[in-house]
Write an enzyme that holds these catalytic residues in place. Structure first.
Site, PDB file in Angstrom:
ATOM      1  N   THR A 190       0.812  -1.225   0.000  1.00 41.14           N
ATOM      2  CA  THR A 190       0.000   0.000   0.000  1.00 41.14           C
ATOM      3  C   THR A 190       0.837   1.262   0.000  1.00 41.14           C
ATOM      4  OG1 THR A 190      -0.218   0.095   2.426  1.00 41.14           O
ATOM      5  CG2 THR A 190      -1.845  -1.206   1.215  1.00 41.14           C
ATOM      6  N   LEU A 237      -2.674   5.244  -0.040  1.00 35.83           N
ATOM      7  CA  LEU A 237      -4.100   4.925  -0.149  1.00 35.83           C
ATOM      8  C   LEU A 237      -4.268   3.442   0.195  1.00 35.83           C
ATOM      9  CD1 LEU A 237      -4.905   6.915  -3.408  1.00 35.83           C
ATOM     10  CD2 LEU A 237      -5.088   7.665  -1.028  1.00 35.83           C
ATOM     11  N   HIS A 238      -4.221   3.152   1.491  1.00 32.08           N
ATOM     12  CA  HIS A 238      -4.198   1.764   1.943  1.00 32.08           C
ATOM     13  C   HIS A 238      -5.473   1.005   1.562  1.00 32.08           C
ATOM     14  CE1 HIS A 238      -0.723   2.824   4.400  1.00 32.08           C
ATOM     15  NE2 HIS A 238      -1.420   3.765   5.015  1.00 32.08           N
ATOM     16  N   ASP A 239      -6.618   1.471   2.060  1.00 28.43           N
ATOM     17  CA  ASP A 239      -7.839   0.666   1.988  1.00 28.43           C
ATOM     18  C   ASP A 239      -8.418   0.500   0.587  1.00 28.43           C
ATOM     19  OD1 ASP A 239      -7.801   0.036   4.683  1.00 28.43           O
ATOM     20  OD2 ASP A 239      -8.971   1.786   5.251  1.00 28.43           O
TER      21      ASP A 239
END
Length: 295
Positions: A190, A237-239
């Protein structure tokens, strides 16, 4: 692709949810919420508000108010007191459901044909751990779990660990050690997925509410301090990687690593074979995210 989102919105959760709700390739049956980035009452309200902006009357089932045997540790410094970086969202179009998250998950998985529902996990894994321990037969019916969490070769963002796993290490251990069909998307992947100012203009140019809201959310996600201007790129922008992986696995480099969850949520060498995304095609992800948010 029928799926349920487990979430604690959260700026990057909101972007992931807007993408997943609007994308024609996903059928989001419901969202379940958990305390994580911020308290349960706020994460639950935020999930409803995000669904309202997306124009989707998605049910929201509140779940765990705290980790298993630990005090909550919200991340207000990044997500703000409202969890959404101060970005305006409409009021929810429907009230949260009376049925709690684990009861809903158990009922829905039991009623559906086996191995037909995905869980897209954007949050600490408390709800999923409770499902595994309280309703193991229902948990065994999950098609696959795709979860954002962990740090394998990279350093963590909470000591040795990453936030979602560190917030509830006991829950993470239950889920990651349960033998489910699980793909973990850690910081190793991520941290390669970020946005710049030009990308925000690309989103705004679509004139679509989910894309415009996501541009505002990402703008709030740029690193800025009192004495330092915004950087050239957003925080990772992990999720959004979770629904993107569900739809575009070819954009991720997936490896099998033998791991276990340590007492503080760190991933260390262990006996459990886990599919882990160790790399991404960041340009491809940005293009697919923009396309989905413009649907």
């Amino acid at each position: 692709m029928p799926a349920i989102i487990d979430t604690d919105p959260g700026i990057d959760d909101a972007i992931a949810i807007l993408y997943a709700l609007r994308h024609p390739g996903l059928e989001i049956a419901a969202m379940t919420t958990v305390a994580g980035n911020i308290g349960l009452s706020v994460t639950t309200a935020n999930a409803g508000r995000i669904a309202a902006l997306a124009g989707m009357p998605t049910p929201v089932h509140p779940g765990a108010k705290a980790p298993l045997g630990r005090a909550p540790r919200p991340e207000l410094g990044i997500h703000g007191n409202d969890g959404l970086g101060g970005v305006a969202f409409p009021d929810a179009a429907r009230a949260p459901e009376a049925e709690d998250a684990v009861a809903y998950l158990a009922r829905t998985l039991t009623a559906a044909p086996e191995k037909t529902i995905d869980l897209l996990c954007l949050a600490p894994l408390t709800n999923i751990a409770n499902l595994v321990t309280q309703h193991p037969g229902a948990a065994a019916r999950i098609r696959r779990v795709i979860a954002m969490g962990g740090a394998v070769d990279e350093p963590g963002n909470m000591g040795r660990a990453e936030f979602n796993l560190a917030h509830d290490p006991e829950a993470a251990a239950i889920v990651l050690h349960a033998g489910l069909d699980l793909t973990l998307i850690p910081l190793d992947a991520t941290r390669r997925f970020r946005a710049d100012a030009a990308y925000l203009e690309t989103l705004r140019a679509t004139a679509k509410a989910p894309a415009e809201a996501s541009a505002a959310l990402i703008d709030a996600y740029f690193v800025q301090t009192e004495h330092q201007a915004k950087g050239s790129e957003s925080r990772p922008l992990h999720d959004p990687c979770v629904p993107l992986c569900a739809l575009h696995p070819e954009l991720f480099t997936i490896e099998t690593r033998h791991l276990r969850v340590d007492h503080d949520g760190a991933l260390i060498e262990g006996p459990h074979p886990i599919s882990v995304a160790m790399g991404v095609d960041a340009d491809g992800l940005r293009a697919r995210l923009a396309e989905g948010l413009a649907c």
